[in-house]
Structures are given as C-alpha cells and as structure tokens.
Scaffold this motif. Structure first.
Motif, PDB file in Angstrom:
ATOM      1  N   GLN A  15      -6.444 -47.360  49.999  1.00 18.40           N
ATOM      2  CA  GLN A  15      -7.480 -46.422  49.570  1.00 18.40           C
ATOM      3  C   GLN A  15      -6.907 -45.013  49.608  1.00 18.40           C
ATOM      4  OE1 GLN A  15     -10.648 -47.616  52.427  1.00 18.40           O
ATOM      5  NE2 GLN A  15     -11.843 -48.095  50.618  1.00 18.40           N
ATOM      6  N   LYS A  40     -10.533 -41.518  51.079  1.00 19.90           N
ATOM      7  CA  LYS A  40     -11.350 -42.282  52.021  1.00 19.90           C
ATOM      8  C   LYS A  40     -12.327 -41.348  52.751  1.00 19.90           C
ATOM      9  CE  LYS A  40     -10.795 -45.685  55.708  1.00 19.90           C
ATOM     10  NZ  LYS A  40      -9.806 -46.380  56.576  1.00 19.90           N
ATOM     11  N   PRO A  41     -13.439 -41.006  52.101  1.00 17.82           N
ATOM     12  CA  PRO A  41     -14.439 -40.178  52.784  1.00 17.82           C
ATOM     13  C   PRO A  41     -15.061 -40.943  53.951  1.00 17.82           C
ATOM     14  CG  PRO A  41     -14.850 -40.332  50.406  1.00 17.82           C
ATOM     15  CD  PRO A  41     -13.841 -41.357  50.747  1.00 17.82           C
ATOM     16  N   PRO A  64     -18.233 -42.270  55.543  1.00 18.82           N
ATOM     17  CA  PRO A  64     -19.607 -42.506  55.069  1.00 18.82           C
ATOM     18  C   PRO A  64     -20.664 -42.046  56.066  1.00 18.82           C
ATOM     19  CG  PRO A  64     -18.238 -44.491  54.893  1.00 18.82           C
ATOM     20  CD  PRO A  64     -17.503 -43.525  55.759  1.00 18.82           C
ATOM     21  N   TRP A  86     -23.491 -46.858  55.539  1.00 15.18           N
ATOM     22  CA  TRP A  86     -22.650 -47.900  54.973  1.00 15.18           C
ATOM     23  C   TRP A  86     -23.406 -48.691  53.911  1.00 15.18           C
ATOM     24  CZ3 TRP A  86     -17.681 -47.585  56.063  1.00 15.18           C
ATOM     25  CH2 TRP A  86     -17.282 -46.983  57.261  1.00 15.18           C
ATOM     26  N   ASN A  87     -22.690 -49.058  52.845  1.00 15.67           N
ATOM     27  CA  ASN A  87     -23.265 -49.926  51.822  1.00 15.67           C
ATOM     28  C   ASN A  87     -22.159 -50.827  51.273  1.00 15.67           C
ATOM     29  OD1 ASN A  87     -21.895 -48.542  49.583  1.00 15.67           O
ATOM     30  ND2 ASN A  87     -23.362 -46.875  49.942  1.00 15.67           N
ATOM     31  N   TYR A 124     -20.535 -50.699  48.630  1.00 13.72           N
ATOM     32  CA  TYR A 124     -19.502 -50.009  47.862  1.00 13.72           C
ATOM     33  C   TYR A 124     -18.507 -49.273  48.764  1.00 13.72           C
ATOM     34  CZ  TYR A 124     -22.769 -50.906  44.071  1.00 13.72           C
ATOM     35  OH  TYR A 124     -23.618 -51.527  43.177  1.00 13.72           O
ATOM     36  N   ASN A 125     -18.969 -48.705  49.876  1.00 14.34           N
ATOM     37  CA  ASN A 125     -18.075 -47.893  50.700  1.00 14.34           C
ATOM     38  C   ASN A 125     -17.571 -48.625  51.950  1.00 14.34           C
ATOM     39  OD1 ASN A 125     -20.195 -47.842  52.556  1.00 14.34           O
ATOM     40  ND2 ASN A 125     -20.825 -45.748  52.065  1.00 14.34           N
ATOM     41  N   SER A 126     -18.023 -49.856  52.172  1.00 18.12           N
ATOM     42  CA  SER A 126     -17.634 -50.582  53.378  1.00 18.12           C
ATOM     43  C   SER A 126     -16.276 -51.248  53.221  1.00 18.12           C
ATOM     44  CB  SER A 126     -18.679 -51.646  53.708  1.00 18.12           C
ATOM     45  OG  SER A 126     -19.918 -51.050  54.037  1.00 18.12           O
ATOM     46  N   GLU A 127     -15.544 -51.305  54.307  1.00 19.33           N
ATOM     47  CA  GLU A 127     -14.273 -52.018  54.339  1.00 19.33           C
ATOM     48  C   GLU A 127     -14.458 -53.437  54.864  1.00 19.33           C
ATOM     49  OE1 GLU A 127     -11.423 -49.764  56.520  1.00 19.33           O
ATOM     50  OE2 GLU A 127     -11.675 -47.975  55.284  1.00 19.33           O
TER      51      GLU A 127
END
Length: 211
Positions: free
Chosen positions: A140, A143-144, A146, A149-150, A152-155
């Motif tokens: 990535q 990598k802002p 968050p 968490w959702n 789309y932005n979760s690892e």
C-alpha cells in the motif's frame, strides 16, 4: 450567498470483491461422525500455533459420506452463484483434515495452494470467542489512518463462527485464527477442492478440459 458545498449522495461500487460464502449445516452431527473427529484428535501433528490431524484425507472415511455430500453441494452452489460458468464445473474435495485449537493457541496466516475453493466446517466453536480472520495482502503506497473501519480501508476482516457453520472462499485468500479465548477446544474441519469440466472456448484457443 451560500458558500456551503453540497455533495450529491454518491454511489460507491465494490468491484472485483473477494467472495466469502457463509452457510450452516442443516442438521446436527451424528454420534458416528463425532466419534471419527474425536478419534482423529488422538493422532495429530504439530501445526504453527495449534495441532492438526495426521490424516489429511479424513473425508475418505465412509462414515463421513453424508458430510462430504453436504460440503460438495455447498461448493457447487458457490461456483454457481459466484462464477456462473457457461459450462459445467463439477467440484470434488481433495485433501481434508481437522484442526484443534485450545485457549491461547492460534492458526498461522496462510493460503491453500493447488486448490480452487477452500472451506471450513466448524465441529465445535463458540461464537463468543471463535472467529476466522481474512487478510488483504499487497503493498500500500498510501496508507491513511482510518477514523472508522470498513470493507474498503481494512487490512483484515473477521467473521465470528459457531458449531455447524460452513465458510467457503477462494483458496488464494489469506486467512488465520488469532489467539483463541474461551476454554473450549475449537475443532474445525478444513478442506480443499478442485473440479472437473471445461474451461474457456475451443474457437478462442482457451479451452481446457479437466476430466
């Protein structure tokens, strides 16, 4: 003059998602089936963080034919709903084994090579403590951090699990079990699959027939 910028409600589409299929057994495990799983625990080998059955073709046991049929039907449903193949794909289960995870044990992060769809059937699980975690791999560049968490932005993303639950996913999906809480021995039945059928098109020179 009103300088407030108003945003028209957007539509966000999640293209190319990783499908995670969740269902349940439509019946309880029989005493004979449970005896097979409990017997397998007597002959185990160390795994990274827990133990697994030495027998990794456990579904070949005639006493588990009913479970094999149920799981194969779910894999066929996964293929039908997700891939919607033009030509018939007939799945079959290849390797299958049981995992035993006690309090403070874990299951390492891994994938399943040489498999198409992988699955887990939970023989004994407590949804207050037990889950399966899936991880997103890859570099990535940006990598802002968050605020919330959702998908789309979760690892990583976890699903709580319970006895009789069935989870299917593409075999290349990275998954793991974090340190287990609770005093029950979590018993999960894992399996890999492949298929028979026709891939591609003859005239496009993409045909592959697997018999």
């Amino acid at each position: 003059m009103n300088n407030i910028t108003r945003i028209v409600e957007p539509e966000i589409s999640g293209i190319f998602p990783t499908p995670i299929y969740v269902s349940h057994m439509d019946r309880a495990f029989t005493n004979d089936e449970m005896n097979i799983f409990n017997t397998a625990e007597k002959t185990t080998v160390p795994n990274a963080g827990n133990i697994t059955s030495a027998n990794n073709y456990i579904l070949n046991d005639p006493g588990l034919e009913g479970i094999r049929n149920i799981l194969t039907a779910h894999v066929a449903e996964f293929i039908k709903r997700i891939y919607a193949p033009k030509y018939q794909m007939v799945p079959h289960i290849t390797q299958s084994w049981t995992n035993y995870t006690k309090e403070n044990q874990y299951h390492h992060s891994h994938e399943h090579p040489n498999s198409f769809i992988s699955g887990v059937l939970y023989i004994n699980a407590n949804n207050d403590h037990d889950n399966i975690t899936f991880q997103k791999k890859g570099y990535q560049q940006i990598k802002p951090v968050p605020k919330d968490w959702n998908w789309y932005n979760s690892e990583s993303w976890f699903f709580t699990v319970k006895t009789g639950m069935i989870v299917l996913f593409p075999s290349g999906t990275t998954h793991m079990v974090e340190n287990k809480g609770g005093d029950n021995t979590r018993i999960s039945f894992a399996f890999k699959t492949f298929f028979k059928g026709t891939m591609g098109e003859n005239q496009q020179l993409t045909e592959l027939i697997i018999e």
